[in-house]
Design an enzyme around this catalytic site. Structure first.
Site, PDB file in Angstrom:
ATOM      1  N   LYS A  14      -7.131  -3.053 -11.277  1.00 52.57           N
ATOM      2  CA  LYS A  14      -6.528  -3.733 -12.582  1.00 52.57           C
ATOM      3  C   LYS A  14      -6.355  -5.266 -12.166  1.00 52.57           C
ATOM      4  CE  LYS A  14      -2.457  -1.560 -11.677  1.00 52.57           C
ATOM      5  NZ  LYS A  14      -2.806  -0.613 -10.533  1.00 52.57           N
ATOM      6  N   ARG A  89       5.714   1.047 -14.766  1.00 53.85           N
ATOM      7  CA  ARG A  89       5.513   1.823 -13.616  1.00 53.85           C
ATOM      8  C   ARG A  89       6.335   3.277 -13.787  1.00 53.85           C
ATOM      9  NH1 ARG A  89       2.584  -1.846  -9.935  1.00 53.85           N
ATOM     10  NH2 ARG A  89       1.664  -0.762  -8.322  1.00 53.85           N
ATOM     11  N   ARG A 128      -9.310  -4.559   1.069  1.00 49.67           N
ATOM     12  CA  ARG A 128      -8.676  -5.840   0.606  1.00 49.67           C
ATOM     13  C   ARG A 128      -7.787  -6.301   1.470  1.00 49.67           C
ATOM     14  NH1 ARG A 128      -5.506  -4.744  -5.080  1.00 49.67           N
ATOM     15  NH2 ARG A 128      -3.820  -4.315  -3.893  1.00 49.67           N
ATOM     16  N   ARG A 134      -2.077  -9.529   2.021  1.00 50.61           N
ATOM     17  CA  ARG A 134      -1.119  -8.746   1.633  1.00 50.61           C
ATOM     18  C   ARG A 134      -0.791  -7.471   2.596  1.00 50.61           C
ATOM     19  NH1 ARG A 134      -1.711  -6.438  -4.366  1.00 50.61           N
ATOM     20  NH2 ARG A 134      -0.253  -4.997  -3.533  1.00 50.61           N
ATOM     21  N   ARG A 146       2.386   4.163  -1.526  1.00 51.54           N
ATOM     22  CA  ARG A 146       2.245   3.761  -2.686  1.00 51.54           C
ATOM     23  C   ARG A 146       1.529   4.724  -3.864  1.00 51.54           C
ATOM     24  NH1 ARG A 146      -0.834  -1.252  -0.689  1.00 51.54           N
ATOM     25  NH2 ARG A 146      -1.387  -1.915  -2.892  1.00 51.54           N
TER      26      ARG A 146
HETATM   27  P1  ADP Z   1      -0.929  -2.251  -6.505  1.00 53.17           P
HETATM   28  O1  ADP Z   1      -1.190  -2.022  -7.899  1.00 53.17           O
HETATM   29  O2  ADP Z   1      -2.048  -2.422  -5.614  1.00 53.17           O
HETATM   30  O3  ADP Z   1      -0.081  -1.406  -5.758  1.00 53.17           O
HETATM   31  P2  ADP Z   1       0.838  -4.604  -7.221  1.00 53.17           P
HETATM   32  O4  ADP Z   1       0.586  -5.806  -7.003  1.00 53.17           O
HETATM   33  O5  ADP Z   1       0.708  -4.048  -8.604  1.00 53.17           O
HETATM   34  O6  ADP Z   1      -0.326  -3.741  -6.520  1.00 53.17           O
HETATM   35  O7  ADP Z   1       2.289  -4.078  -6.833  1.00 53.17           O
HETATM   36  C1  ADP Z   1       2.781  -4.262  -5.505  1.00 53.17           C
HETATM   37  C2  ADP Z   1       4.045  -3.828  -5.275  1.00 53.17           C
HETATM   38  O8  ADP Z   1       4.848  -4.266  -5.920  1.00 53.17           O
HETATM   39  C3  ADP Z   1       4.246  -2.192  -5.474  1.00 53.17           C
HETATM   40  O9  ADP Z   1       3.812  -1.092  -4.475  1.00 53.17           O
HETATM   41  C4  ADP Z   1       5.845  -2.257  -5.853  1.00 53.17           C
HETATM   42  O10 ADP Z   1       6.689  -2.258  -4.705  1.00 53.17           O
HETATM   43  C5  ADP Z   1       6.055  -3.634  -6.495  1.00 53.17           C
HETATM   44  N1  ADP Z   1       6.081  -3.379  -8.017  1.00 53.17           N
HETATM   45  C6  ADP Z   1       4.795  -4.009  -8.771  1.00 53.17           C
HETATM   46  N2  ADP Z   1       5.164  -3.665 -10.208  1.00 53.17           N
HETATM   47  C7  ADP Z   1       6.259  -2.955 -10.127  1.00 53.17           C
HETATM   48  C8  ADP Z   1       6.777  -2.315 -11.190  1.00 53.17           C
HETATM   49  N3  ADP Z   1       6.604  -2.453 -12.545  1.00 53.17           N
HETATM   50  N4  ADP Z   1       8.101  -1.359 -10.723  1.00 53.17           N
HETATM   51  C9  ADP Z   1       8.494  -1.284  -9.712  1.00 53.17           C
HETATM   52  N5  ADP Z   1       7.900  -2.023  -8.723  1.00 53.17           N
HETATM   53  C10 ADP Z   1       6.728  -2.664  -8.809  1.00 53.17           C
END
Ligand code: ADP
Length: 192
Positions: A14, A89, A128, A134, A146
């Site tokens: 994404k 999400r 990554r 990260r 996750r």
């Molecule tokens: P990835 O898609 O690789 O998991 P992101 O950067 O989108 O990476 O998200 C990292 C973390 O941030 C998630 O594991 C979650 O803890 C939190 N997070 C991100 N977006 C949301 C969301 N919309 N609702 C709840 N938690 C979120």
């Protein structure tokens, strides 16, 4: 105004594809992951609350991310459209987003869902983790947590938008360019 959700499990690409989409279509990129990491870096109360959930691979509570997206929408009144990345999400987040957009007399026009098989997701995320800085990408247990959260809470968000006939699936394995071509073709059908 054109509003797009880029959807898919962690590691589905994404972030990479978002950058190309905003460059080509001039949308404002709203990534909840990036917004949360900025809050953590700035040591804000919101960042401190979010950090523990993120370190464990769990979703941050809905009200926290919904508030953050609401502020981001208000902060960009002149945007041509938004690209939502990593949001919504949960179904509660999807419903809240619909309401926020309705208040602004707009809506979600399209959800593009990137499909990538699970072993490929895990290897991409571990890879990554070697360079991203990260911590949630270096530990395989956190990565698996996750992906479990994705299956438990997030994948149903595609069904929510399916009801409104807004979802297109994109094969997410192949070259970055080929995947972007498939994405562009779907966006072009909607914006032309
Ligand atoms: P990835 O898609 O690789 O998991 P992101 O950067 O989108 O990476 O998200 C990292 C973390 O941030 C998630 O594991 C979650 O803890 C939190 N997070 C991100 N977006 C949301 C969301 N919309 N609702 C709840 N938690 C979120």
């Amino acid at each position: 105004m054109f509003n797009l959700i880029l959807f898919g499990p962690p590691g589905s690409g994404k972030g990479t594809q978002s950058q190309k989409i905003i460059d080509k279509y001039g949308l404002k990129h709203l990534s909840t992951g990036d917004l949360l990491r900025s809050e953590i870096a700035a040591e804000t109360p919101l960042g401190l609350e979010a950090k523990g959930f993120m370190d464990r691979g769990q979703l941050v509570p809905d009200e926290v991310v919904i508030g953050m997206i609401s502020s981001a929408l208000d902060a960009n009144p002149d945007a041509n459209g938004f690209l939502f990345d990593g949001f919504p999400r949960t179904e509660a987040q999807a419903e809240a987003l619909d309401k926020l957009l309705k208040l602004k007399k707009t809506a979600i026009h399209l959800m593009l869902a990137l499909d990538v098989a699970e072993p490929e997701l895990i290897s991409r995320l571990l890879n990554r983790g070697k360079t991203s800085g990260r911590s949630d990408d270096t530990n395989e247990d956190v990565i698996k947590a996750r992906i479990t959260e994705y299956h438990k809470k997030t994948s149903a968000v595609a069904d929510y938008y399916m009801k409104f006939d807004k979802v297109k699936h994109i094969p997410g394995e192949g070259t970055v360019e080929n995947i972007f071509d498939s994405i562009s073709a779907e966006i072009d059908k909607k914006v032309k």
